[in-house]
Motif scaffolding. Sequence first.
Motif, PDB file in Angstrom:
ATOM      1  N   LEU A 280       0.824  -1.204   0.000  1.00  0.00           N
ATOM      2  CA  LEU A 280       0.000   0.000   0.000  1.00  0.00           C
ATOM      3  C   LEU A 280       0.856   1.251   0.000  1.00  0.00           C
ATOM      4  O   LEU A 280       1.012   1.935   1.014  1.00  0.00           O
ATOM      5  CB  LEU A 280      -0.949  -0.026   1.197  1.00  0.00           C
ATOM      6  N   GLY A 281       1.453   1.537  -1.159  1.00  0.00           N
ATOM      7  CA  GLY A 281       2.216   2.773  -1.302  1.00  0.00           C
ATOM      8  C   GLY A 281       3.607   2.731  -0.723  1.00  0.00           C
ATOM      9  O   GLY A 281       4.269   3.761  -0.638  1.00  0.00           O
ATOM     10  N   THR A 282       4.073   1.565  -0.284  1.00  0.00           N
ATOM     11  CA  THR A 282       5.428   1.444   0.258  1.00  0.00           C
ATOM     12  C   THR A 282       6.128   0.283  -0.430  1.00  0.00           C
ATOM     13  O   THR A 282       5.494  -0.558  -1.065  1.00  0.00           O
ATOM     14  CB  THR A 282       5.403   1.158   1.771  1.00  0.00           C
ATOM     15  N   ALA A 283       7.461   0.255  -0.306  1.00  0.00           N
ATOM     16  CA  ALA A 283       8.188  -0.934  -0.726  1.00  0.00           C
ATOM     17  C   ALA A 283       7.773  -2.095   0.166  1.00  0.00           C
ATOM     18  O   ALA A 283       7.342  -1.913   1.311  1.00  0.00           O
ATOM     19  CB  ALA A 283       9.687  -0.688  -0.626  1.00  0.00           C
ATOM     20  N   LEU A 284       7.896  -3.309  -0.353  1.00  0.00           N
ATOM     21  CA  LEU A 284       7.522  -4.495   0.400  1.00  0.00           C
ATOM     22  C   LEU A 284       8.336  -4.548   1.690  1.00  0.00           C
ATOM     23  O   LEU A 284       9.564  -4.446   1.674  1.00  0.00           O
ATOM     24  CB  LEU A 284       7.796  -5.738  -0.456  1.00  0.00           C
TER      25      LEU A 284
END
Length: 615
Positions: A280-284
């Motif tokens: 959600l909008g971030t790197a894993l």
Amino acid sequence: MALSPQWLDELRMRTTLSAVIGRTLRLTKAGREFKACCPFHNEKTPSFYVNDEKGFYHCFGCEAHGDAIRWLTDQRGMPFMDAVKELAAEAGMEVPAPDPRAAQRAEKRASLHDVTAAAQDWFVGNLKSADGAQARAYLGRRGFSDATIREFGFGYAPEDRQALKRALGKFDEPMLIESGMRISVEDKEPYDRFRGRLMLPIHDMRGRVIAFGGRVLDPEGKPKYLNSPDTPLFDKGRTLYNLHRAAPAARQSGRMIVVEGYMDAIALANAGIREAVAPLGTALTENQIELLWRQVERPILCFDGDNAGQRAAMRAIARVLPMLRPAHSLAIVRMPAGKDPDDLIREKGVAAIEELLARPASLLDMLWEFEKAAAPLDTPEDKAGLKARLLDHVEAIQHPDIRALYKRELLERFSALAFPPRPPREFQPRGDWKKGNFRQPAPALTPEARASLTRAMQGGARDALTRAVIAGLVRFPDQILRHEEALGDLARRDQNVGSAIDLLLEAAETLDLSAQSTISLERGLPAPPEKAHFAFLDEGTDPGDAREDLAEAVSLLVERPALEAALAAATARFERDPEGSIAEQTRLRERLLALNERLKRFGRRKAAAIGESES
């Protein structure tokens, strides 16, 4: 008593589910799972399965499903807290003491769930109204079916900055702000966070709405996608979009697909591929990787084919390397350039994406291909840089066996790239063949050539390692052409040994390698005084081991001046542009220090060999 989700997750992870269930139900091993006849309904053929890795049981007959806590409450009839206390005692965990503030926070969470649920109902209603016409048109262009629109809960947030406040008037303003639905600013009236956007609910694993994502409909609007902020309900680093739907589908298909955004996950579900999730909008994050591994051992990353998508894949690889453990990794699908999963499905159909998903690249393959393509490989310095980058990745792996296997595989690939096999030389009969002498004579060095090599061996070379390498190549001339490019670079850098190396290369051109010819030295060359320190010069060393040792010495010999030259160039640039090259200098110095450590280890290894031979 309020128990945090993190504490309960820790309890589940410390509990072996099959051991708990096996006390009252006879289990039979079935691959990586256990099976039995279901205790919740009458059956003659086992359809009840227990999976310790994923921490749940499931019956395919009556759909009974749960974890260790659920087993004790449903099958043994224990109260929830009694079940928790029994499992905690077995796991060596202390049950948190009653905390009035925690209970208050739990009550507040329940209230915030009421806010997000009410907001979701309102967004869905707006989509069906006249105000939602533009949003409905967008969904139509995307090709989403009515069933998909209903299942994923699409809605619409109107442009009015106070519309949600009026619609959810039964909730206090502080609660609307804490849930992330409203934004508070100093000296101004709070306003709705989501305006003029197509809305999507974000759920927890129990299917409750905990946050929202909104896609802008105005082509000029920014940002394109907007998510709820972190709240008491929502932690974006610990949440995967669509996991509550994808997890049951993954248990059936045996795979879990990670895409870049939630619209891609919905597009795959719309096409019948239901086991897709998205960050959600971030790197894993590490937490998200652990969530994935609880479902499958090898999730498939399916990021966009553009540069940003490939960088996202590499960030995920860098994040997972320290976490690798046996049987747990990632697989990667490389989308066609400029395409995302939704594009590919619309242009070529679901079969095209299924074909890619059927043959994903391994994490190791992706790492190799990415670093190999990251920079030109035209010079020895370029190749040394590739090797350094690969070893940096390897050092990040914490598991010793996996680290050793990655290092071996990547170095084998590097060696094949840096030292490709030479094409067979065209056969040229010599006079001796006509006389019946079928073994090619050993090439002899002229007195001038021998004198040049002698000067290099007696101190013309700048250090002991260089002199030892020259002596090693004389002893194993079949290795000269293997290292031709590296030796040529060394000859250009060190004029004191340039002529000696040229002579060795020239002599090697005439060798019959299949007959294991050697270079004829007449009375021989003077041995370097440090001979005893290098195993490849020791007559007692296995020839194969000696050749590998010599190859490492050549590599060290070439890498050091290349790094020193690069550092000198970066230092010169620093005087012109301090801010632009300081990071580069730091990186080069770190690589030079690492190389010096390798040189020390190389020397210690030789010293150890000496001690063994003397004893």
